[in-house]
Scaffold this motif. Structure first.
Motif, PDB file in Angstrom:
ATOM      1  N   ASP A  72       0.800  -1.226   0.000  1.00  0.00           N
ATOM      2  CA  ASP A  72       0.000   0.000   0.000  1.00  0.00           C
ATOM      3  C   ASP A  72       0.829   1.271   0.000  1.00  0.00           C
ATOM      4  N   ARG A  73       2.135   1.151   0.211  1.00  0.00           N
ATOM      5  CA  ARG A  73       3.000   2.330   0.228  1.00  0.00           C
ATOM      6  C   ARG A  73       4.141   2.257  -0.793  1.00  0.00           C
ATOM      7  N   THR A 110      -8.893  10.602 -12.635  1.00  0.00           N
ATOM      8  CA  THR A 110      -7.491  10.165 -12.703  1.00  0.00           C
ATOM      9  C   THR A 110      -6.986  10.005 -11.281  1.00  0.00           C
ATOM     10  N   LEU A 111      -5.873   9.309 -11.131  1.00  0.00           N
ATOM     11  CA  LEU A 111      -5.286   9.100  -9.809  1.00  0.00           C
ATOM     12  C   LEU A 111      -3.916   9.729  -9.752  1.00  0.00           C
ATOM     13  N   ARG A 112      -3.682  10.495  -8.706  1.00  0.00           N
ATOM     14  CA  ARG A 112      -2.396  11.170  -8.536  1.00  0.00           C
ATOM     15  C   ARG A 112      -1.654  10.564  -7.338  1.00  0.00           C
ATOM     16  N   VAL A 113      -0.390  10.271  -7.557  1.00  0.00           N
ATOM     17  CA  VAL A 113       0.467   9.700  -6.516  1.00  0.00           C
ATOM     18  C   VAL A 113       1.729  10.548  -6.422  1.00  0.00           C
ATOM     19  N   ASN A 114       2.047  11.002  -5.236  1.00  0.00           N
ATOM     20  CA  ASN A 114       3.293  11.727  -4.991  1.00  0.00           C
ATOM     21  C   ASN A 114       4.161  10.908  -4.054  1.00  0.00           C
ATOM     22  N   GLY A 115       5.472  10.974  -4.254  1.00  0.00           N
ATOM     23  CA  GLY A 115       6.358  10.218  -3.377  1.00  0.00           C
ATOM     24  C   GLY A 115       7.810  10.437  -3.709  1.00  0.00           C
ATOM     25  N   GLU A 145       3.915   8.870  -0.722  1.00  0.00           N
ATOM     26  CA  GLU A 145       3.719   9.837   0.364  1.00  0.00           C
ATOM     27  C   GLU A 145       2.294  10.376   0.392  1.00  0.00           C
ATOM     28  N   SER A 146       1.660  10.478  -0.780  1.00  0.00           N
ATOM     29  CA  SER A 146       0.265  10.912  -0.816  1.00  0.00           C
ATOM     30  C   SER A 146      -0.416  10.370  -2.064  1.00  0.00           C
ATOM     31  N   VAL A 147      -1.709  10.110  -1.930  1.00  0.00           N
ATOM     32  CA  VAL A 147      -2.524   9.594  -3.026  1.00  0.00           C
ATOM     33  C   VAL A 147      -3.870  10.305  -3.002  1.00  0.00           C
ATOM     34  N   TYR A 148      -4.354  10.713  -4.164  1.00  0.00           N
ATOM     35  CA  TYR A 148      -5.712  11.254  -4.233  1.00  0.00           C
ATOM     36  C   TYR A 148      -6.208  11.224  -5.670  1.00  0.00           C
TER      37      TYR A 148
END
Length: 205
Positions: A72-73, A110-115, A145-148
């Motif tokens: 999940d991370r 859409t899905l945004r993932v930062n990390g 680090e973040s998902v939205y």
């Protein structure tokens, strides 16, 4: 500086107001059961990186789910054959911050993932991504680090998935045309365009 330019957070907030509660609620520090399918079904994503020379935004695509969910991370993204500029990887080596935008055909959200990312060349990991008997040269490991999710407005306004709005490729310059123009005629664009379909078949992976 012209007085019409916005140069402070206070100015921005005065123009836009506060973020809606639901727009903050949707951001989480790890994948949830609701967010996982957007990655599992996505055949296309955009990878954004930053480095000393500036920013880079690179399209990536393969079979749906080509970005592997380790947990999940953690995500794993194989680096398939390209033009060897490796702009994204050069950036990651010096600045691990990354942003990913996942898109699913026909789906508005859409899905945004930062990390933060690291580049792995661990043999077993590379082999696990073999396609057409070819392994990627490296795999990007992304620590989330973040998902939205992003709402549908941009895709609705653009009619991106509406086939009736698709543009005939012939209305735009070909790759050969562009290269010939930029080389001021030194590059044989016509020959390049004729040979590209076969080149694509032999170099896709």
């Amino acid at each position: 500086m012209p007085d019409h330019l916005v140069t402070s957070i206070d100015q921005l907030e005065a123009i836009y107001g506060k973020a809606l509660e639901r727009s903050l609620l949707k951001e989480v520090p790890a994948l949830t059961p609701e967010y996982r399918p957007f990655i599992e079904h996505a055949p296309f994503m955009v990878l954004a990186t930053a480095g000393p020379e500036g920013l880079d935004c690179s399209p990536r695509g393969d079979a749906p789910g080509f970005v592997r969910i380790i947990d999940d991370r953690t995500l794993a993204l194989p680096d398939r054959r390209g033009n060897n500029r490796i702009d994204s990887l050069r950036n990651v080596v010096r600045d691990p911050r990354v942003a990913l935008l996942f898109m699913v055909p026909g789906v508005g959200e859409t899905l945004r993932v930062n990390g933060r990312a690291a580049i792995s060349v661990e043999p077993a990991l590379l082999d696990s991504f073999i396609v057409d008997r070819k392994a990627p040269r490296s795999v990007l490991i992304v620590a989330i680090e973040s998902v939205y999710f992003q709402c549908t407005k941009a895709l609705v306004r653009s009619h991106l998935w509406d086939a009736s709005r698709h543009v005939d490729r012939k209305r735009l310059p070909s790759a050969g045309d562009i290269l010939a123009a930029l080389s001021k005629g030194d590059f044989d664009g016509a020959t390049y365009d004729r040979g590209y379909p076969e080149h694509m078949k032999t170099t896709l992976y």
